[in-house]
Write an enzyme that holds these catalytic residues in place. Structure first.
Site, short mmCIF file in Angstrom:
data_model
loop_
_atom_site.label_atom_id
_atom_site.label_comp_id
_atom_site.label_asym_id
_atom_site.label_seq_id
_atom_site.Cartn_x
_atom_site.Cartn_y
_atom_site.Cartn_z
N HIS A 7 39.71 46.16 44.42
CA HIS A 7 39.61 46.21 45.88
C HIS A 7 40.39 45.07 46.52
O HIS A 7 40.73 44.09 45.87
CB HIS A 7 38.16 46.19 46.36
CG HIS A 7 37.37 44.97 45.96
ND1 HIS A 7 36.62 44.92 44.81
CD2 HIS A 7 37.19 43.76 46.56
CE1 HIS A 7 36.03 43.74 44.71
NE2 HIS A 7 36.37 43.01 45.77
N HIS A 79 40.36 38.12 49.81
CA HIS A 79 40.67 38.06 48.37
C HIS A 79 41.09 39.43 47.87
O HIS A 79 40.91 40.44 48.56
CB HIS A 79 39.48 37.52 47.56
CG HIS A 79 38.25 38.38 47.54
ND1 HIS A 79 37.20 38.22 48.41
CD2 HIS A 79 37.91 39.42 46.74
CE1 HIS A 79 36.26 39.11 48.13
NE2 HIS A 79 36.66 39.86 47.13
N GLU A 130 39.64 37.57 42.63
CA GLU A 130 38.38 37.92 41.99
C GLU A 130 38.70 38.74 40.74
O GLU A 130 39.56 39.62 40.79
CB GLU A 130 37.51 38.75 42.95
CG GLU A 130 36.17 39.18 42.37
CD GLU A 130 35.33 40.00 43.37
OE1 GLU A 130 35.86 40.49 44.38
OE2 GLU A 130 34.11 40.13 43.11
CO CO Z 1 35.34 41.27 46.19
#
Ligand code: CO
Length: 134
Positions: A7, A79, A130
């Protein structure tokens, strides 16, 4: 080592307005607002055919998103999340190469119920990364 883009996360000052924009203006499938108290955020996931967008809004006074929204009052990309097969092996390899892992260095359970880690943006071309064990 990294696999799919899981994502892209966007910090937003108004979760309802951002959700409505993605649903009504962009015509996306928008999930419910879900509080994630362990991470200090409320999250809305938007399902695209090839990845997801994660809308982030602060939850609590010490939310990690508060400072970001102070610097970016209209919101912004916060992020990106890449999938890895083995998060501990990925962490060890990255740390051996000098990359900094945020927090304790131990994976936390992320928004999808899977272990995640965050890498220092200064070590990755100014981008908070991440890693999620897929
Ligand atoms: Co995230």
């Amino acid at each position: 080592m990294i696999g799919r883009l899981n994502h892209v996360a966007i910090a937003v000052p108004d979760l309802d307005a951002a959700s409505a924009q993605y649903r009504d203006t962009l015509g996306a499938i928008v999930g419910p607002a879900t509080p994630e108290p362990d991470h200090g955020v409320t999250v809305v996931f938007i399902e695209l055919t090839n990845t997801k967008i994660e809308l982030l809004h602060p939850l609590g006074d010490d939310s990690p998103i508060n400072g970001f929204l102070e610097k970016n009052p209209s919101g912004g990309i916060h992020h990106i999340c890449y999938e890895v097969d083995d998060i501990l092996a990925a962490r060890d390899k990255l740390q051996a190469s000098g990359a900094r892992v945020l927090g304790s260095g131990e994976p936390k359970i992320g928004a999808h119920g899977k272990p995640v880690l965050f890498l220092h943006p200064k070590d990755f071309t100014g981008t908070l990364v991440e890693l999620e064990q897929a």
